[in-house]
Design an enzyme around this catalytic site. Structure first.
Site, PDB file in Angstrom:
ATOM      1  N   ASP A  93       0.876  -1.167   0.000  1.00 29.29           N
ATOM      2  CA  ASP A  93       0.000   0.000   0.000  1.00 29.29           C
ATOM      3  C   ASP A  93       0.917   1.222   0.000  1.00 29.29           C
ATOM      4  OD1 ASP A  93      -2.070   1.762   0.025  1.00 29.29           O
ATOM      5  OD2 ASP A  93      -3.121   0.879   1.715  1.00 29.29           O
TER       6      ASP A  93
HETATM    7  C1  BGC Z   1      -4.865   3.453  -0.012  1.00 26.83           C
HETATM    8  C2  BGC Z   1      -4.961   2.466  -1.158  1.00 26.83           C
HETATM    9  C3  BGC Z   1      -4.785   3.194  -2.471  1.00 26.83           C
HETATM   10  C4  BGC Z   1      -3.448   3.916  -2.457  1.00 26.83           C
HETATM   11  C5  BGC Z   1      -3.141   4.670  -3.733  1.00 26.83           C
HETATM   12  C6  BGC Z   1      -3.631   4.329  -0.087  1.00 26.83           C
HETATM   13  O1  BGC Z   1      -3.736   5.394   0.789  1.00 26.83           O
HETATM   14  O2  BGC Z   1      -4.885   2.755   1.217  1.00 26.83           O
HETATM   15  O3  BGC Z   1      -6.195   1.808  -1.116  1.00 26.83           O
HETATM   16  O4  BGC Z   1      -4.897   2.329  -3.538  1.00 26.83           O
HETATM   17  O5  BGC Z   1      -3.449   4.852  -1.372  1.00 26.83           O
HETATM   18  O6  BGC Z   1      -3.929   5.787  -3.864  1.00 26.83           O
END
Ligand code: BGC
Length: 783
Positions: A300
């Site tokens: 993530d």
């Molecule tokens: C989120 C993800 C997301 C990623 C990219 C993170 O803060 O938890 O779900 O895909 O950001 O935007």
């Protein structure tokens, strides 16, 4: 003579062409190697260490971590003053995408683009370089889609989303999200499907297949046990092996095996003291060795812990990436801490997916997805997932040409999706007012003028909506005289309860799960006045998460849960209110009477006042499994939803009462009402529970009928496998179906069991032994 001279000329020319081509090839290796599925090993051999590591780490240079709530605090701190969102996601090839991978020209290794998210593609709608727009369709949220219990519909939505991914030049959509809804206050529940692992797994698998049918990839997220936003980057989940397997991993297993996602995103949290992105047991043992995952694993965003441990565990790519991660990995290889074989293994995982991407295939995207066709899909999907929770005296559908008094700020400013990475930059949203008027339902103008004036005034003092922020509006206190006047001139009242959901914080208990005083007062006042005039009151729940309903539902005639329905919101709600679409959705999460009735309520978001630990003490008893086992009556149960028509279930039978491997269950659903409609049938089991502790009932399958005309029926067939009845025995580390009598319960909801059939499992059935996942928790963190 002339002929042989010509032949000689031709030979000389060919030699010359070959020579030139050969020289060119030597000077420009890019044309020698064009990455494809048969030269992956060659590409890995040809790459120097630095080149390899650069591919493992995204190209971002910004170590930005969105501000997190302090340990134990619920509120999200503001972003740094003057922070410009446009700098956050716009560095790469597609403006507003979340990240890119590194490109190596000499090997024909492309940069691939990753973009959010679960309710549709999130990229910037405008670019400085052009007047063209790059809007995407805001589809209904995952919770709504799951409430349709219709995997074919979810596939269709995925297929439309994937077309936008492809045509806007993106390779991997960071979706679907499928964490289990352990608690109603979880901030990102709107991005997820259900409190049940079978529903979650099946929905995610269909979504993956739909998106990937376009030749683009998905990233199933957030793997795993990511059930809260509070302290999300560090929270340490303490859980037991059985609960982990049966409750939180089961859905992921289904989605991986059936959906075959190209990538998986690890979650920020720890499980029993180990960060997910550093857990070799989960990423290599379970994901690859047990479930047969063939894609690559990515972190993530900004889950920057120990890059070396992440590499070793099998977290193949670190996103959005930072130069420090590159140097840490290279140094670890140079000083012998990390074997280059690990780098090569992870690289192979990545390259074997990369060769399938549009970028690698040099797909010429149009920047013109079929937005018109997708609008129709978004509208249909939205209406299919709405859930009719109450409909006394046939309050709905609305009588044709009726006049509606719309109360509640949401009636004039619907929430159509959540904030954070699940946000979509759409071209428009259809308000309820417009949706109703288009279907010849008049609205009370005086109310509309007062409400829109109030909303505009409140909003003028707040920052404008952006992907991280949707303005909240305190419910308007409508003067009694205005309610009276509206009741005089209208036929019926509709009150919308509006909730904002978003990434980064969990929901509040008061004034969010529980209604605000203004909302309670509004419901009572409107009901009082309208009922005096013998006119009905309808509530619309416009929320991405579960809210309290027991204290106020008695005051109203009908309740329609519209969730967050996407950009076609107003049209889709009007379709259901007018009866153009007969509602068929059913709840995929329990609506409890009180928050205290939720099994995890004592351990959410933290346990024992410890700022970084949450203990899953409720174990396997999540949602309806808790309600049915411990006889805790909910306000609206899991699987519940009404229709404008009625159904009967008949002719239930099995082809065999002895279950050793599998059996076929069948029954007939008949529409005995006056309108066409679809029914969602559910199959639960009640296990003997003699050798294993078991919940009272567990869902094992479900089916949605076609649109049945009045009097029409459909036979439903379900295959029940012995494996479907198994539980995880954490001592023996095997899945076990214990012997004894099982009751198959054909049901319209978890509390409305219609037919029961008993079957016998003659002897214990055990699957092959698996490895233990969790480190044994230390005493301090024991459950
Ligand atoms: C989120 C993800 C997301 C990623 C990219 C993170 O803060 O938890 O779900 O895909 O950001 O935007």
């Amino acid at each position: 003579m002339k002929l042989s001279r010509n032949i000689l000329k031709l030979v000389l020319m060919s030699l010359w062409v070959c020579l030139v081509l050969n020289l060119k090839a030597q000077t420009n290796p890019a044309e020698i190697l064009q990455l494809n599925s048969s030269n992956i090993q060659e590409a890995i051999r040809n790459l120097a260490l630095e080149g390899k590591v650069r591919i493992l780490v995204g190209t971002s240079k910004m170590p930005f971590i969105p501000p997190q709530p302090a340990p134990g605090a619920f509120t999200k701190p503001p972003l740094p003053e003057g922070f410009d969102f446009s700098t956050l996601f716009s560095e790469g090839k597609v403006q507003g995408a979340a990240g890119d991978s590194y490109q190596v020209d000499s090997m024909g290794i492309p940069s691939i683009v990753f973009a959010d998210g679960p309710a549709g593609l999130r990229i910037d709608p405008h670019r400085k370089s052009t007047d063209s727009t790059f809007y995407c369709t805001a589809f209904p949220i995952a919770t709504l889609l799951a409430s349709s219990w219709d995997t074919a519909l979810v596939y269709k939505v995925g297929n439309a989303m994937g077309n936008e991914v492809l045509e806007y030049g993106v390779d991997i959509l960071l979706a679907p999200g499928m964490n289990l809804k352990r608690n109603p206050l979880t901030g990102r529940n709107f991005e997820y499907y259900s409190e049940d692992p079978i529903v979650s797994g099946k929905m995610a698998a269909s979504m993956i297949k739909g998106i990937q049918s376009n030749g683009v990839g998905t990233s199933l997220k957030h793997f795993a046990v990511n059930n809260q936003e509070t302290y999300r980057n560090g929270i340490n989940v303490i859980i037991d092996e059985r609960t982990l397997r049966e409750t939180y991993l089961k859905g992921f297993g289904i989605a991986v095996k059936e959906g075959k996602p190209w990538t998986i995103m690890t979650s920020y949290n720890q499980i029993n003291n180990v960060y997910l992105s550093e857990s070799e047991n989960l990423l290599t043992e379970v994901l690859r060795n047990e479930w047969g995952f063939k894609g690559f694993v990515l972190t993530d965003w900004w889950a920057e812990h120990d890059p070396v441990a992440q590499m070793k565990a099998g977290n193949d790519m670190l996103l959005p990436g930072h130069p420090d991660q590159i140097s840490a990995i290279i140094n670890a290889v140079r000083n012998g801490q990390l074997s280059e074989d690990v780098i090569d293994r992870n690289l192979e995982h990545i390259l074997s997916i990369m060769v399938k991407t549009p970028a690698c295939k040099k797909y010429r995207f149009t920047n013109k997805p079929d937005l018109i066709a997708h609008t129709a899909i978004a509208r249909k999907a939205a209406s299919e997932g709405m859930v009719l929770l109450k409909n006394d005296g046939g309050a709905l559908p609305l009588k044709s040409k009726s006049k509606v008094a719309l109360f509640g700020t949401g009636s004039y400013d619907l929430i159509i999706g959540g904030s954070g990475s699940g946000y979509v930059n759409r071209a428009y949203k259809v308000e309820l007012t417009k949706g109703l008027i288009l279907q010849h339902i008049a609205i009370c103008d005086t109310l509309a003028t007062v409400y829109t004036g109030y909303i505009n005034e409140v909003k003028s003092k707040l920052p404008a909506e952006n992907f991280w922020f949707i303005p909240g509006i305190e419910e308007y206190k409508v003067p009694k005289e205005l309610i009276e006047a509206a009741a005089m001139e209208s036929d019926i009242a509709v009150v919308t309860l509006r909730r904002i959901s978003g990434e980064g914080t969990d929901r509040q208990l008061m004034n969010d799960f529980y209604l605000t005083n203004n909302e309670q007062e509004l419901i009572k006042n409107v009901s009082g006045v309208f009922h005096q005039h013998n006119k009905k009151v309808i509530i619309l729940i416009n929320s991405g998460g579960v809210i309290e309903s027991a204290s106020w539902k008695k005051f109203v005639d009908a309740i329609l849960l519209v969730h967050l329905p996407g950009q076609e919101a107003g049209n889709a709600i009007a379709d259901v209110l007018t009866g153009k679409i007969n509602p068929s959705g059913k709840l995929t999460s329990t609506y409890p009477v009180n928050y205290g009735d939720v099994a995890s309520s004592k351990n959410f978001p933290l346990s024992d006042g410890n700022p970084s630990i949450v203990k899953y003490k409720e174990g396997i008893y999540v949602g309806y499994k808790y309600n049915t086992t411990f006889k805790v009556v909910p306000s609206f149960e899991f699987g519940f939803g009404l229709s404008y028509t009625t159904f009967t279930y008949e002719k239930a039978k099995v082809n065999n009462n002895i279950l050793t491997d599998s059996l076929i269950l069948s029954f007939v659903v008949k529409n005995v009402g006056k309108l066409a409609g679809n029914e969602i049938a559910q199959l639960y089991i009640h296990a003997p529970g003699k050798t294993m502790e078991k919940p009272d009932i567990e869902l094992i399958d479900f089916a949605k009928t076609k649109l049945l005309k009045p009097g029409e029926f459909q036979q439903i067939k379900m295959i029940v496998k012995a494996d479907d009845l198994a539980s995880f025995d954490a001592k023996r580390l095997v899945w076990v179906t214990e012997p004894g009598e099982y009751v198959l319960k054909i049901a319209a909801s978890s509390a409305n069991i219609i037919k029961e059939i008993k079957v016998q499992v003659p002897k214990e059935i055990i699957t092959k032994k698996v490895n233990r996942i969790l480190p044994v928790p230390d005493k301090k963190n024991d459950l």
